[in-house]
Design an enzyme around this catalytic site. Sequence first.
Site, mmCIF file in Angstrom:
data_model
loop_
_atom_site.group_PDB
_atom_site.id
_atom_site.type_symbol
_atom_site.label_atom_id
_atom_site.label_comp_id
_atom_site.label_asym_id
_atom_site.label_seq_id
_atom_site.Cartn_x
_atom_site.Cartn_y
_atom_site.Cartn_z
ATOM 1 N N ARG A 1 90.674 30.728 40.194
ATOM 2 C CA ARG A 1 89.801 30.081 41.484
ATOM 3 C C ARG A 1 91.167 28.405 41.335
ATOM 4 N NH1 ARG A 1 84.573 30.185 37.613
ATOM 5 N NH2 ARG A 1 83.611 31.951 38.840
ATOM 6 N N GLY B 1 68.508 24.831 27.324
ATOM 7 C CA GLY B 1 69.618 25.646 28.539
ATOM 8 C C GLY B 1 68.909 27.007 27.211
ATOM 9 N N GLY C 1 68.358 20.035 22.924
ATOM 10 C CA GLY C 1 68.541 20.791 24.982
ATOM 11 C C GLY C 1 67.860 22.230 25.016
#
Lengths: 261, 263, 644
Positions: free
Chosen positions: C337, C42, C40
């Site tokens: 949220r 990211g 990965g």
Amino acid sequence: MSNGNMNLTLKVWRQKNAQTAGKFVSYKAENISPDMSFLEMLDVVNESLTHKGDEPINFDHDCREGICGMCSLYINGHPHGPKRGVTTCQLHMRTFHDGETITIEPWRAEAFPIVKDLAVDRSAFDRIQQAGGYVSVNTGGVPDGNAIPIPKVIADEAFNSATCIGCGACVAACKNASAMLFVSAKITQLGLLPQGQPERYRRVQSMVAQMDEEGFGNCTNTGACEAECPKEIKLTNIARMNNDYFSAKLFRQEEIHEQNH
Amino acid sequence: MSEFKQTFNSSLGKKLIMALTGLFLCTFLIVHVGGNLLLFNNDNGFSFNVYANFLTHFPPIEVIAYLLYLSILVHALYGLILTVKNRKARPVGYAVATKSDASWSSKNMGLLGSILFLFIVIHMGDFWYRYHNDKNMGFKEYRTDLATGVTTVADYTPANAEFSHSVATENNVEIVRVKDLHTRVATSFSNIIYVLFYVIAMGAVAFHLLHGFQSAFRTLGWVHRKYTPIVYFIGTWLFAVIIPLAFAAMPVYYYYLSTQGAH
Amino acid sequence: MTLDAKIPQGPLAEKWSKHKFDLKLVNPANKRKYDIIVVGTGLAGASAAATLGELGYNVKAYCFQDSPRRAHSIAAQGGINAAKNYQNDGDSVFRLFYDTIKGGDYRAREANVYRLAEVSVNIIDQCVAQGVPFAREYGGLLDNRSFGGSQVSRTFYARGQTGQQLLLGAYSALNRQIHAGKVKMYTRHEMLDVVTIDGHAKGIVTRNMLTGAIDTHAAHAVLLCTGGYSNVFYLSTNAIGSNVTAAWRAHKRGALFANPCYTQIHPTCIPVTGDHQSKLTLMSESLRNDGRVWAPKTAAIAEQLRKGTLKADQVKEDDRDYFLERKYPAFGNLVPRDVASRNAKEMVEEGKGVGGSGFAVFLDFADAIKRLGEETVAAKYGNLFDMYYQITNENPYKQPMRIYPAVHYTMGGLWVDYNLSTTIPGLYALGECNFSDHGANRLGASALMQGLSDGYFVIPYTLGDYLAKIGPKKVDTSHPAFEQTKQDVIAHVNKLLALKGNKTVNEYHRELGHIIWEYCGMARTDAGLRKAKGLIQALKADFWKNAIVTGENEEVNASLERAGRVADFIELGELMIDDALMRKESCGGHFRVESQTADGEALRDDENFAFVAAWEFKGENQPEELHKEPLTFEAVHLSQRNYA
């Protein structure tokens, strides 16, 4: 949740891989909703192909919100379709009309060989970035973020260049398949910021050399790249790159020493 | 030295050569159009012939002239090299031609340049080559009464083949004897095909420079929020409108004169 | 198995410094004898790979995209927190720590969170030095904005593209190491398994997505930086390719999976328009500063709105229910949220949903435009309004926006100790892939912070300790474990390719998403979860019987890639249900209807559930075993959230 009522004909480039020849194949895209994105329309076509046991159309895509730069597609003569300032994943079917024939082609460039169908290999872009698209600082030991004030206009301008998503639409749009908008965006971003100054002239030389090696064409300042760039990167970036390059090559005294591999 | 070689072999280096030669040719156009405006002098070609003589016999100008010929060749050659390279960068074209926003001229510089190259060959063959090599090209003798300023003209046949020109003053009359390029111009421009060709070529100049002039500045990296609009203005009005129009007016004017039987 | 989080002794503020000193170091000359795999690219993966390369290790990095620059960190909009206190408004490392722990509803480890707050300041410096063009003030200094869940301005940003700019910074550092030959990059490679030898991770098995070649790769340690699993919901704000496969296969090889039911739902996303929808788009929650959330008072009016016979702006004031303002007068539209999301869901369930699908409520700017003028509203939210217009073709200046919640982050992930090591020695998990720092709910602008903290500033220290202990003895793929694991992967791929049923993988994925969203989404009940478990088990059985996978292995095959990912999502889905069933309390993003206050707020049960739930895989179709890591709090006092 109903499907829509648009019916379209797609002429899609199908090509198994770089070694085999490709051809256009026509497909019907039926009951398309104008609210679908272009890629969702292709999803619908692919679902029906899969049901029939046929190979779905291969295309690159990932974030579907216009930032990862993975999606491509040359649609009816435009990279990322006819709408300005958006990527294919942000292009909605309401841009087209019922009954329309849409021709979908992959990016065409020597430096972007076809992977399969509509997907191409853009690793040339990575290699250009690897040649010098960075500031050589190791992790740790850097000055405080506020140690060097940067005028807001400079930071903003650097940001405008830094928004490039590396999708390759500039190459696809350019009649010469030139990558100069892409390359110059990074050179400009780092060339504007104080952090990029120490390697400014070295960077432009190595990145341009790599760009040339990849087999992209030459800029003739037509401005098609700027018109098609989904992030609206400006043509002035190329001028800045030219300026830095000629300064480096013709007026600067230092030589560039390549790092040992 | 190898670094220069490398620079000019790079994509940007080739563009630099295109830009520099192109801009040099642009400056030449200003001089050329300025001088040729003498064609509109209704003096039986006196000033024009003197000017042509000056251009071919003043050593610094001769040096620049050779630089100019070199520029034309290099500009054309590099244009060709770049075009070939650009074609190679997209070996498989699109089925649907690009509809991207870009001016027609910017996309057709190669075509326009080819027309211009053909034009230059014919144009130079017709005037430059004949002027230098055509033994049959006649001479004119202009006698100007320095008291009244009235000039009369007559054909002149040199005593020997080596004669190029002479200037003398006798009895307060200045006698200038020069090669008569002006008649050649008038003859050429009485041919409608020739005139049309010139006008089309000047159209090519207009479109070539409409893109080329400002593009050269971009290539050199001279883009500036404050000055670039000026470059665009000059590129458009001077190089794409005024100069081509002035040039195109010459054949048209001479053709018009020929139909009036004035010559 | 006992879970040892390896939290250093000593006062909270000194733990990390002390730990760094206690960790063993690898001699600079020896570093080049170690190979490290990073999966990965990211924020966590790119920053880790670059930094380890700089230190001198040989790094091999893998990503499934065509370029490391495309990892989904790139899509983060809002910003990145750091306790710089540049604004002189009372921020400090402790305050960032405190806000994060509280925001996570006291379900995160104090020591990890404190370290995160501590290194946050270094991240900003590092990124600036790389040439990340953060927003600046006219004086040339860095600008900050405020974000939900805190009372100070500590969020650094680069317009609405902070994730992109930070990722491109990390990508540039990675590129530098690739150029220097210290990192070898494998793009379009999907990791399909972990190879373990004597219980230690020694490599991975990948599939080359261009040729189908299944290869083994050996290293002294493996770092998983593969992001979260929001796509288990089918529709989420994640990229289409984001998947749990790497983490899940590691889980099946022995790495415990922690708190899988902790998922975060963002209230202000653009609603679904139809079954064709492939992903959801988030709009910054800053919209709730000026927008008023409402639904029609009656289902009858909602019906007219859905049919289009009535327009939103024609609904009379008396017929509107500003439900957040009504229920939470103190916080109004600015409730957290999870609360905002849950209330929107309730409205829809009562038949008051709007838009073509009925899955939306309104976010109305008419009052704000009246009060501030259209120009001011445009200056504040113009880019969001444009984005909304582009997607929906509706002008939010004239008609209220339609919004609906969407999944966009998963707090759960592979269990890691303080060193970011999973329960398989030599296997590490960084960024969203692990569970460590956000507890049951993540604060805005903290995901980027965690990814970069793990990659730039934590793993380079903690990994060295492990490497020094195991020694630089060469690892290669000659050990039979590599061939064995490779054969397992080939068998799995062949099993998928043999599926020639009548339902597409996408249809299974959508169905899975519906189940998870319905029963393990914003509100979860015991009965619903039990029902979901049965549904998922049936779905799994059906998948392995009736799914269609086209093509073959030795080519580019998106159908095969997708099938492998969805098969893993189905298994993870079941574990999420188990976890949600087990956790009978409500906390953060996990709302159990049975556990709420009189006002309908999430009610924690600290006595019974103040622990990390780490699940151990016990074999195919076997129930997983729960391990508990107790959470103890020394620096903060546990309190009940109240927004009414």
